[in-house]
Design an enzyme around this catalytic site. Structure first.
Site, PDB file in Angstrom:
ATOM      1  N   ILE A 155      -0.003   3.628   6.102  1.00  0.00           N
ATOM      2  CA  ILE A 155      -1.118   3.629   7.057  1.00  0.00           C
ATOM      3  C   ILE A 155      -2.059   4.766   6.698  1.00  0.00           C
ATOM      4  O   ILE A 155      -1.658   5.919   6.651  1.00  0.00           O
ATOM      5  CB  ILE A 155      -0.640   3.836   8.506  1.00  0.00           C
ATOM      6  CG1 ILE A 155       0.411   2.792   8.875  1.00  0.00           C
ATOM      7  CG2 ILE A 155      -1.823   3.756   9.473  1.00  0.00           C
ATOM      8  CD1 ILE A 155       1.042   3.041  10.236  1.00  0.00           C
ATOM      9  N   HIS A 156      -3.300   4.444   6.427  1.00  0.00           N
ATOM     10  CA  HIS A 156      -4.299   5.491   6.153  1.00  0.00           C
ATOM     11  C   HIS A 156      -5.649   4.932   6.566  1.00  0.00           C
ATOM     12  O   HIS A 156      -5.730   3.865   7.182  1.00  0.00           O
ATOM     13  CB  HIS A 156      -4.256   5.914   4.676  1.00  0.00           C
ATOM     14  CG  HIS A 156      -4.474   4.790   3.709  1.00  0.00           C
ATOM     15  ND1 HIS A 156      -5.621   4.661   2.974  1.00  0.00           N
ATOM     16  CD2 HIS A 156      -3.708   3.729   3.403  1.00  0.00           C
ATOM     17  CE1 HIS A 156      -5.526   3.565   2.224  1.00  0.00           C
ATOM     18  NE2 HIS A 156      -4.376   2.994   2.472  1.00  0.00           N
ATOM     19  N   GLY A 157      -6.702   5.649   6.231  1.00  0.00           N
ATOM     20  CA  GLY A 157      -8.032   5.276   6.717  1.00  0.00           C
ATOM     21  C   GLY A 157      -8.421   3.826   6.479  1.00  0.00           C
ATOM     22  O   GLY A 157      -8.926   3.157   7.382  1.00  0.00           O
TER      23      GLY A 157
ATOM     24  N   ASP B 102       0.857  -1.183   0.000  1.00  0.00           N
ATOM     25  CA  ASP B 102       0.000   0.000   0.000  1.00  0.00           C
ATOM     26  C   ASP B 102       0.890   1.229   0.000  1.00  0.00           C
ATOM     27  O   ASP B 102       1.566   1.511   0.994  1.00  0.00           O
ATOM     28  CB  ASP B 102      -0.911  -0.016   1.234  1.00  0.00           C
ATOM     29  CG  ASP B 102      -2.034   1.000   1.102  1.00  0.00           C
ATOM     30  OD1 ASP B 102      -1.797   2.075   0.509  1.00  0.00           O
ATOM     31  OD2 ASP B 102      -3.144   0.723   1.593  1.00  0.00           O
TER      32      ASP B 102
ATOM     33  N   ALA C 237      -6.332   1.781   8.906  1.00  0.00           N
ATOM     34  CA  ALA C 237      -6.595   2.075  10.310  1.00  0.00           C
ATOM     35  C   ALA C 237      -8.003   1.647  10.719  1.00  0.00           C
ATOM     36  O   ALA C 237      -8.204   1.102  11.800  1.00  0.00           O
ATOM     37  CB  ALA C 237      -6.406   3.567  10.575  1.00  0.00           C
TER      38      ALA C 237
END
Lengths: 140, 164
Positions: free
Chosen positions: B12-14, B8, B17
Site C-alpha cells: 500500500i502506497h500513494g 506491488d 491509496a
C-alpha cells in the site's frame, strides 16, 4: 476543462509536479510557477497562464502560503482580470491529488469537503513502539 | 468481491491509496504477504498508508485466501495486494474466474540486484523464477496487465512476455 496552477516560492511547484507525475501518472492540465527564482519571471508567467485559459475552464490555484506574496499576487491578478478562480493556499500534497483526481462536478461544497478532509491528513505521530490491531471483525 | 489483485512490492502506497482506491471504488485493501504479516512495524506503516475510509487488513498469503473466502468479503469491493508474482499465482489458483482484474504494478526493484533479473518494464524486474510464475499467471488470467496507475498506459502481460 479542469486547469490547475501550482505557484510557490522557489522550486516547490516543480517538485510537486514531479511527485504528482509519480503518483498520479499524469500532469495533464497542470501548470507551475516557481516564483522568484533566477530564471523565471513571475508576472510574465502568470499572464501567459491567463492567456492560455478558455471560457469553459474550471480553474484551481494552489499556493504555498496563505499570507505569502505569491498568494497575494495571484489573488490580486485574478481579481483584476475578473476571472473566477478557486485559490487553495498552504496546500498539501493530498489536496492537490484530490482535486486533480476528482471526477464529476467540483462544486464549492465538494471543494470545501475535500479541503477539510485533506487538512486532517496533516498528522503527527510521536513514535515509540509499533501498535497494530488486526481484527477481522473490524475489517468486515 | 475481488475487484483486483495487484502485484506491488510496495504493497500500500500513494499510487494505491490515491488512485486505485478511487478508480475501483474500493472499500477494502487486503495485503497478502507472509513477510508483512510477521512484521508489526510494517503492518503499522501499511495501515497508515491506507485512506481512512478504506478498511485494511494484513495477512499471510494463506490467511488472506481464507479471509477472502468469508461470505462477508463478497459484499466488499476489495483489492488484494501481493509482493511477488508467485503470491499472485497462489491467490489466482484459489479464486479461478473470480478476480475482476489481475494487475502488475511494481515488482523486483526493491529486492537485491541479481545478474539474472530481467527488466520487463520501467517498474518491473523479474528473476527467471518470477517470469515462469508470470507465465503461469497469464494462463490462469489471460488479461493480466501491467499498469502502474489507472491513468498510465496498460500493457497485456502476454505481450510483455512475448517481447522478452
Amino acid at each position: 476543462m479542469k486547469r490547475i496552477l501550482i505557484a510557490t516560492h522557489g522550486r516547490l511547484a516543480n517538485g510537486m509536479l514531479s511527485s504528482i507525475e509519480l503518483l498520479a501518472g499524469t500532469t495533464k492540465g497542470i501548470a507551475t510557477i516557481n516564483a522568484y527564482t533566477n530564471d523565471t519571471d513571475f508576472d510574465a508567467e502568470l499572464e501567459q497562464f491567463i492567456d492560455s485559459l478558455t471560457a469553459d475552464d474550471q480553474l484551481f490555484i494552489f499556493t504555498d502560503l496563505y499570507g505569502g506574496s505569491v498568494n497575494q499576487k495571484v489573488t490580486k491578478t485574478f481579481l483584476e482580470h475578473k476571472i473566477p478562480v478557486t485559490v487553495i493556499a498552504g496546500f498539501n500534497f493530498p489536496i492537490i491529488l484530490e482535486i486533480l483526481l476528482s471526477r464529476g462536478d467540483l462544486t464549492q461544497e465538494k471543494v470545501t469537503d475535500l479541503v477539510d478532509k485533506c487538512r486532517s491528513e496533516l498528522k503527527v505521530s510521536f513514535l515509540t513502539e509499533a501498535h497494530v490491531t488486526d481484527d477481522e471483525e473490524d475489517f468486515f | 468481491m475481488i475487484k483486483a489483485v495487484r502485484i506491488d512490492e510496495r504493497l500500500i502506497h500513494g499510487q494505491v491509496a490515491m488512485t486505485w482506491t478511487k478508480a475501483l471504488n474500493l472499500t477494502g485493501l487486503v495485503v497478502a504477504s507472509d513477510e508483512a504479516a510477521g512484521n508489526d512495524i510494517q503492518k503499522m506503516t501499511l495501515k497508515m498508508a491506507a485512506p481512512s475510509h478504506v478498511k485494511t487488513i494484513i495477512k499471510t498469503v494463506d490467511d488472506a485466501i481464507q479471509l477472502l473466502q468469508d461470505p462477508r468479503a463478497s459484499k466488499m469491493k476489495l483489492m488484494v495486494l501481493v509482493p511477488t508474482v508467485k503470491d499472485a499465482v497462489k491467490v489466482a489458483k484459489a479464486f479461478p474466474d473470480q478476480i475482476e482484474m489481475m494487475n502488475v504494478g511494481n515488482a523486483g526493484k526493491m529486492t537485491p540486484p541479481s545478474p539474472d533479473k530481467k527488466m520487463l518494464t520501467k517498474e518491473v524486474m523479474l528473476t527467471p523464477d518470477e517470469i515462469e510464475a508470470l507465465k503461469k499467471l497469464v494462463e490462469l488470467y489471460p488479461d493480466t496487465s501491467f499498469q502502474g496507475t489507472p491513468a498510465m498506459e496498460k500493457r497485456l502481460a502476454k505481450s510483455v512476455l512475448n517481447d522478452l
